[in-house]
Write a protein that holds these residues in place. Sequence first.
Motif, PDB file in Angstrom:
ATOM      1  N   GLU A 133      21.736 -32.977  19.914  1.00  0.00           N
ATOM      2  CA  GLU A 133      22.066 -32.754  18.373  1.00  0.00           C
ATOM      3  C   GLU A 133      23.261 -32.158  18.161  1.00  0.00           C
ATOM      4  N   ASN A 134      23.439 -31.069  18.900  1.00  0.00           N
ATOM      5  CA  ASN A 134      24.558 -30.106  18.513  1.00  0.00           C
ATOM      6  C   ASN A 134      25.832 -30.739  19.176  1.00  0.00           C
ATOM      7  N   GLY A 135      25.660 -31.357  20.411  1.00  0.00           N
ATOM      8  CA  GLY A 135      26.868 -31.957  21.111  1.00  0.00           C
ATOM      9  C   GLY A 135      27.271 -33.189  20.132  1.00  0.00           C
ATOM     10  N   GLU A 136      26.550 -34.117  19.636  1.00  0.00           N
ATOM     11  CA  GLU A 136      26.870 -35.173  18.785  1.00  0.00           C
ATOM     12  C   GLU A 136      27.654 -34.642  17.431  1.00  0.00           C
ATOM     13  N   SER A 137      26.937 -33.782  16.909  1.00  0.00           N
ATOM     14  CA  SER A 137      27.575 -33.094  15.491  1.00  0.00           C
ATOM     15  C   SER A 137      28.908 -32.674  15.983  1.00  0.00           C
ATOM     16  N   MET A 138      29.175 -31.763  16.927  1.00  0.00           N
ATOM     17  CA  MET A 138      30.569 -31.561  17.403  1.00  0.00           C
ATOM     18  C   MET A 138      31.482 -32.785  17.440  1.00  0.00           C
ATOM     19  N   LEU A 139      30.798 -33.747  18.241  1.00  0.00           N
ATOM     20  CA  LEU A 139      31.707 -34.761  18.562  1.00  0.00           C
ATOM     21  C   LEU A 139      32.096 -35.593  17.151  1.00  0.00           C
ATOM     22  N   PHE A 140      31.191 -35.407  16.150  1.00  0.00           N
ATOM     23  CA  PHE A 140      31.218 -36.335  15.026  1.00  0.00           C
ATOM     24  C   PHE A 140      32.470 -35.321  14.268  1.00  0.00           C
ATOM     25  N   THR A 141      32.449 -34.179  14.169  1.00  0.00           N
ATOM     26  CA  THR A 141      33.202 -33.176  13.732  1.00  0.00           C
ATOM     27  C   THR A 141      34.848 -33.581  14.141  1.00  0.00           C
ATOM     28  N   PHE A 142      34.490 -33.783  15.494  1.00  0.00           N
ATOM     29  CA  PHE A 142      35.946 -34.048  16.197  1.00  0.00           C
ATOM     30  C   PHE A 142      36.445 -35.463  15.697  1.00  0.00           C
ATOM     31  N   MET A 143      35.489 -36.260  15.547  1.00  0.00           N
ATOM     32  CA  MET A 143      36.212 -37.853  15.212  1.00  0.00           C
ATOM     33  C   MET A 143      36.480 -37.641  13.951  1.00  0.00           C
ATOM     34  N   LYS A 144      36.026 -37.092  12.932  1.00  0.00           N
ATOM     35  CA  LYS A 144      36.492 -36.852  11.440  1.00  0.00           C
ATOM     36  C   LYS A 144      37.844 -36.194  11.197  1.00  0.00           C
ATOM     37  N   THR A 145      37.906 -35.330  12.281  1.00  0.00           N
ATOM     38  CA  THR A 145      39.260 -34.857  12.281  1.00  0.00           C
ATOM     39  C   THR A 145      40.367 -35.468  12.915  1.00  0.00           C
ATOM     40  N   ILE A 146      40.122 -35.928  13.762  1.00  0.00           N
ATOM     41  CA  ILE A 146      41.199 -36.816  14.495  1.00  0.00           C
ATOM     42  C   ILE A 146      41.557 -38.097  13.768  1.00  0.00           C
ATOM     43  N   ASP A 147      40.609 -38.926  13.138  1.00  0.00           N
ATOM     44  CA  ASP A 147      40.780 -40.044  12.127  1.00  0.00           C
ATOM     45  C   ASP A 147      39.992 -40.179  11.207  1.00  0.00           C
ATOM     46  N   PRO A 148      40.144 -39.393   9.958  1.00  0.00           N
ATOM     47  CA  PRO A 148      39.244 -39.276   8.835  1.00  0.00           C
ATOM     48  C   PRO A 148      39.112 -40.801   8.372  1.00  0.00           C
ATOM     49  N   THR A 149      39.946 -41.641   8.545  1.00  0.00           N
ATOM     50  CA  THR A 149      39.719 -43.119   7.972  1.00  0.00           C
ATOM     51  C   THR A 149      38.922 -43.943   8.520  1.00  0.00           C
ATOM     52  N   PHE A 150      38.516 -43.632   9.793  1.00  0.00           N
ATOM     53  CA  PHE A 150      37.671 -44.387  10.667  1.00  0.00           C
ATOM     54  C   PHE A 150      36.510 -45.154  10.188  1.00  0.00           C
ATOM     55  N   ALA A 151      35.770 -44.226   9.529  1.00  0.00           N
ATOM     56  CA  ALA A 151      34.477 -44.826   8.949  1.00  0.00           C
ATOM     57  C   ALA A 151      34.805 -46.113   7.735  1.00  0.00           C
ATOM     58  N   ASP A 152      36.128 -45.632   6.899  1.00  0.00           N
ATOM     59  CA  ASP A 152      36.246 -46.320   5.855  1.00  0.00           C
ATOM     60  C   ASP A 152      36.949 -47.691   6.378  1.00  0.00           C
ATOM     61  N   GLU A 153      37.638 -47.791   7.523  1.00  0.00           N
ATOM     62  CA  GLU A 153      38.197 -49.051   8.203  1.00  0.00           C
ATOM     63  C   GLU A 153      37.071 -49.939   8.667  1.00  0.00           C
ATOM     64  N   ALA A 154      36.224 -49.069   9.267  1.00  0.00           N
ATOM     65  CA  ALA A 154      34.898 -49.932   9.690  1.00  0.00           C
ATOM     66  C   ALA A 154      34.305 -50.513   8.498  1.00  0.00           C
ATOM     67  N   LYS A 155      33.854 -50.001   7.479  1.00  0.00           N
ATOM     68  CA  LYS A 155      33.394 -50.706   6.196  1.00  0.00           C
ATOM     69  C   LYS A 155      34.189 -51.992   5.895  1.00  0.00           C
ATOM     70  N   LYS A 156      35.498 -51.912   5.874  1.00  0.00           N
ATOM     71  CA  LYS A 156      36.313 -52.999   5.565  1.00  0.00           C
ATOM     72  C   LYS A 156      36.474 -54.052   6.691  1.00  0.00           C
ATOM     73  N   ASP A 157      36.491 -53.646   7.807  1.00  0.00           N
ATOM     74  CA  ASP A 157      36.797 -54.636   8.823  1.00  0.00           C
ATOM     75  C   ASP A 157      35.461 -54.510   9.747  1.00  0.00           C
ATOM     76  N   LYS A 158      34.740 -55.483   9.896  1.00  0.00           N
ATOM     77  CA  LYS A 158      33.506 -55.474  10.611  1.00  0.00           C
ATOM     78  C   LYS A 158      33.616 -55.978  12.087  1.00  0.00           C
ATOM     79  N   LYS A 159      35.118 -56.187  12.240  1.00  0.00           N
ATOM     80  CA  LYS A 159      35.384 -56.566  13.866  1.00  0.00           C
ATOM     81  C   LYS A 159      35.335 -55.003  14.535  1.00  0.00           C
ATOM     82  N   VAL A 160      35.474 -53.973  13.674  1.00  0.00           N
ATOM     83  CA  VAL A 160      35.431 -52.552  14.514  1.00  0.00           C
ATOM     84  C   VAL A 160      34.131 -52.650  14.995  1.00  0.00           C
ATOM     85  N   ILE A 161      33.000 -52.698  14.246  1.00  0.00           N
ATOM     86  CA  ILE A 161      31.648 -52.671  14.656  1.00  0.00           C
ATOM     87  C   ILE A 161      31.148 -53.573  15.522  1.00  0.00           C
ATOM     88  N   TYR A 162      31.726 -54.749  15.604  1.00  0.00           N
ATOM     89  CA  TYR A 162      31.360 -55.932  16.421  1.00  0.00           C
ATOM     90  C   TYR A 162      32.074 -55.718  18.015  1.00  0.00           C
TER      91      TYR A 162
END
Length: 87
Positions: free
Chosen positions: A26-55
């Motif tokens: 739980e804490n490990g993943e939470s810290m990695l999620f914070t890391f991801m948001k800090t490195i690329d704050p647009t990643f989730a928005d890009e994935a919402k627009k471009d389903k190829k990311v999820i695929y």
Amino acid sequence: MSDLNFKFLNVLSKEAFKCLANGDTENGESMLFTFMKTIDPTFADEAKKDKKVIYNLIKIKNQSKDESEKYAAVLMLKFLKSQGVNL
């Protein structure tokens, strides 16, 4: 990118992997999620627009022979889900 605090990111990632190694998912993943948001704050928005990311992440999760690559894909998918991306 120059605004990133690399010392903080380094400590954050090390602590996250220590947590994961000790079974504290739980804490490990939470810290990695914070890391991801800090490195690329647009990643989730890009994935919402471009389903190829999820695929592509699902494809890696299901087909990669590299366990660390599979785990990274699983973590990114969990991160996207936590950010409200429909998988």
